[in-house]
Scaffold this motif. Structure first.
Motif, short mmCIF file in Angstrom:
data_model
loop_
_atom_site.label_atom_id
_atom_site.label_comp_id
_atom_site.label_asym_id
_atom_site.label_seq_id
_atom_site.Cartn_x
_atom_site.Cartn_y
_atom_site.Cartn_z
N GLN A 231 8.76 1.42 13.96
CA GLN A 231 7.41 1.70 14.42
C GLN A 231 6.41 0.74 13.79
N THR A 232 5.51 0.25 14.62
CA THR A 232 4.54 -0.74 14.17
C THR A 232 3.60 -0.19 13.10
N GLU A 233 2.97 0.93 13.39
CA GLU A 233 1.97 1.43 12.44
C GLU A 233 2.60 1.78 11.10
N ALA A 234 3.83 2.26 11.12
CA ALA A 234 4.50 2.64 9.86
C ALA A 234 4.63 1.45 8.93
N ILE A 235 4.91 0.27 9.48
CA ILE A 235 5.10 -0.89 8.60
C ILE A 235 3.79 -1.61 8.32
N LEU A 236 2.86 -1.61 9.27
CA LEU A 236 1.61 -2.34 9.05
C LEU A 236 0.62 -1.58 8.18
N THR A 237 0.99 -0.36 7.79
CA THR A 237 0.19 0.37 6.80
C THR A 237 0.89 0.39 5.44
N ASN A 238 2.05 -0.24 5.34
CA ASN A 238 2.83 -0.25 4.10
C ASN A 238 2.49 -1.51 3.30
N GLU A 239 1.43 -1.43 2.53
CA GLU A 239 0.93 -2.62 1.83
C GLU A 239 1.94 -3.21 0.84
N PRO A 240 2.65 -2.41 0.05
CA PRO A 240 3.63 -3.02 -0.87
C PRO A 240 4.71 -3.81 -0.14
N PHE A 241 5.21 -3.28 0.97
CA PHE A 241 6.24 -3.99 1.74
C PHE A 241 5.67 -5.29 2.31
N LEU A 242 4.48 -5.22 2.89
CA LEU A 242 3.86 -6.42 3.46
C LEU A 242 3.65 -7.48 2.38
N HIS A 243 3.17 -7.05 1.22
CA HIS A 243 2.93 -7.99 0.12
C HIS A 243 4.24 -8.64 -0.33
N GLU A 244 5.30 -7.86 -0.38
CA GLU A 244 6.61 -8.38 -0.78
C GLU A 244 7.07 -9.49 0.15
N HIS A 245 6.68 -9.39 1.42
CA HIS A 245 7.13 -10.38 2.41
C HIS A 245 6.01 -11.34 2.83
N HIS A 246 5.03 -11.49 1.92
CA HIS A 246 3.96 -12.49 2.08
C HIS A 246 3.12 -12.24 3.34
N LEU A 247 2.86 -10.97 3.60
CA LEU A 247 2.01 -10.57 4.71
C LEU A 247 0.89 -9.69 4.15
N GLU A 248 -0.18 -9.55 4.94
CA GLU A 248 -1.31 -8.74 4.51
C GLU A 248 -1.56 -7.62 5.50
N LEU A 249 -2.23 -6.58 5.03
CA LEU A 249 -2.64 -5.52 5.93
C LEU A 249 -3.46 -6.09 7.09
N PRO A 250 -3.33 -5.52 8.30
CA PRO A 250 -4.22 -5.92 9.37
C PRO A 250 -5.68 -5.73 8.95
N LEU A 251 -6.56 -6.58 9.48
CA LEU A 251 -7.97 -6.50 9.11
C LEU A 251 -8.54 -5.11 9.37
N MET A 252 -8.05 -4.45 10.40
CA MET A 252 -8.53 -3.10 10.72
C MET A 252 -8.35 -2.15 9.54
N PHE A 253 -7.24 -2.28 8.82
CA PHE A 253 -6.97 -1.40 7.68
C PHE A 253 -7.64 -1.92 6.42
N GLN A 254 -7.81 -3.23 6.31
CA GLN A 254 -8.48 -3.79 5.14
C GLN A 254 -9.92 -3.29 5.06
N ARG A 255 -10.56 -3.18 6.22
CA ARG A 255 -11.97 -2.74 6.24
C ARG A 255 -12.12 -1.30 5.81
N LYS A 256 -11.04 -0.50 5.95
CA LYS A 256 -11.11 0.91 5.60
C LYS A 256 -10.88 1.15 4.12
N LYS A 257 -10.42 0.12 3.39
CA LYS A 257 -10.12 0.30 1.96
C LYS A 257 -11.40 0.40 1.13
#
Length: 257
Positions: A231-257
């Motif tokens: 599922q897309t949302e499950a992984i694109l909200t998983n910041e530690p996993f994204l960081h591990e693989h040199h990816l960042e949260l979508p801008l939509m979620f970054q603005r909510k932090k």
């Protein structure tokens, strides 16, 4: 490793439009770009393929369209095993947009670019005209049909590349970085277009907000292997996993932090 929920919920009897089994691809310089990659795609799915630079995203698409041939494993598309003998038939069912729109647009006018593949198939000119007009209208680019491609904006070029493949009436669309170099207005138009298309779609991109809006399922590649399929949302909200693989949260979620 994250296990794909979609692949594993499917039974053997389910119809697959694409089935990829243990494919590998090594470049002439020895770089192993794709390693033991397996996944299946059902008709109508829209799948985002993401990963850091060099993860194997573009190579995977080129393997699916037959620009490269896997050195191990197999690819089955529309019940045909990809090979030199079946490549022509398979390519008739697939539309592929390159990372750079200029790689696809080379004729004197937009009309001629959209008509090019149709004419190569020996299609009657009246049928060519109907398909060209319909394709350009469907992507919102009919107003540029008589213009030379080099005089178009990047957004207009991207829409025209979609018209060139839609005119061939494929049932699978493969898109390599479709939002690259687009301004916000052109990007929004492209997202709306992609969401409106009923085709089976696979998209490689660094634009994670695009994936969030368009793709229910996401595959993450790292060093040529699949490290997540689900599922897309499950992984694109998983910041530690994204960081591990040199990816960042979508801008939509970054603005909510």
């Amino acid at each position: 490793m994250y296990i794909g929920w979609i692949v594993h919920r499917l039974s053997v009897g389910d119809h697959m439009i694409i089935n990829v089994s243990d494919i590998c691809y090594i470049y002439p310089d020895g770089h192993e770009a794709i390693r033991n990659v397996s996944f299946s795609v059902q008709p109508g799915e829209c799948i985002g393929v993401i990963g850091a630079n060099g993860a194997g995203k573009s190579t995977l698409l080129k393997l699916l369209v037959g620009l490269y041939m896997p050195q191990a494993g197999e690819i089955i598309i529309n019940n045909m095993r990809l090979s030199k003998q079946t490549m022509r038939d398979i390519r008739r069912t697939i539309g592929f947009t390159f990372q750079q729109a200029d790689d696809q647009l080379f004729m004197p006018t937009v009309y001629d670019d959209v008509a090019f593949a149709l004419r190569n198939e020996g299609m009657d000119e009246e049928e060519v005209k109907q398909r060209v007009i319909h394709a350009l209208t469907s992507v919102g680019a009919i107003h540029v049909k008589d213009r030379p491609p080099y005089r178009l904006s990047e957004g207009e070029k991207r829409l025209v590349t979609f018209a060139t493949i839609l005119a061939m009436k494929p049932n699978i669309l493969l898109m390599d970085e479709p939002t690259a170099a687009l301004d916000p207005k052109a990007r929004r138009a492209l997202i709306q277009l992609v969401r409106s298309l009923p085709h089976t779609k696979i998209v490689t991109t660094h634009d994670l907000d695009f994936v969030l809006e368009c793709c229910e399922r996401t595959i993450v590649l790292a060093d040529g292997t699949i490290v997540y399929d689900g599922q897309t949302e499950a992984i694109l909200t998983n910041e530690p996993f994204l960081h591990e693989h040199h990816l960042e949260l979508p801008l939509m979620f970054q603005r909510k932090k």
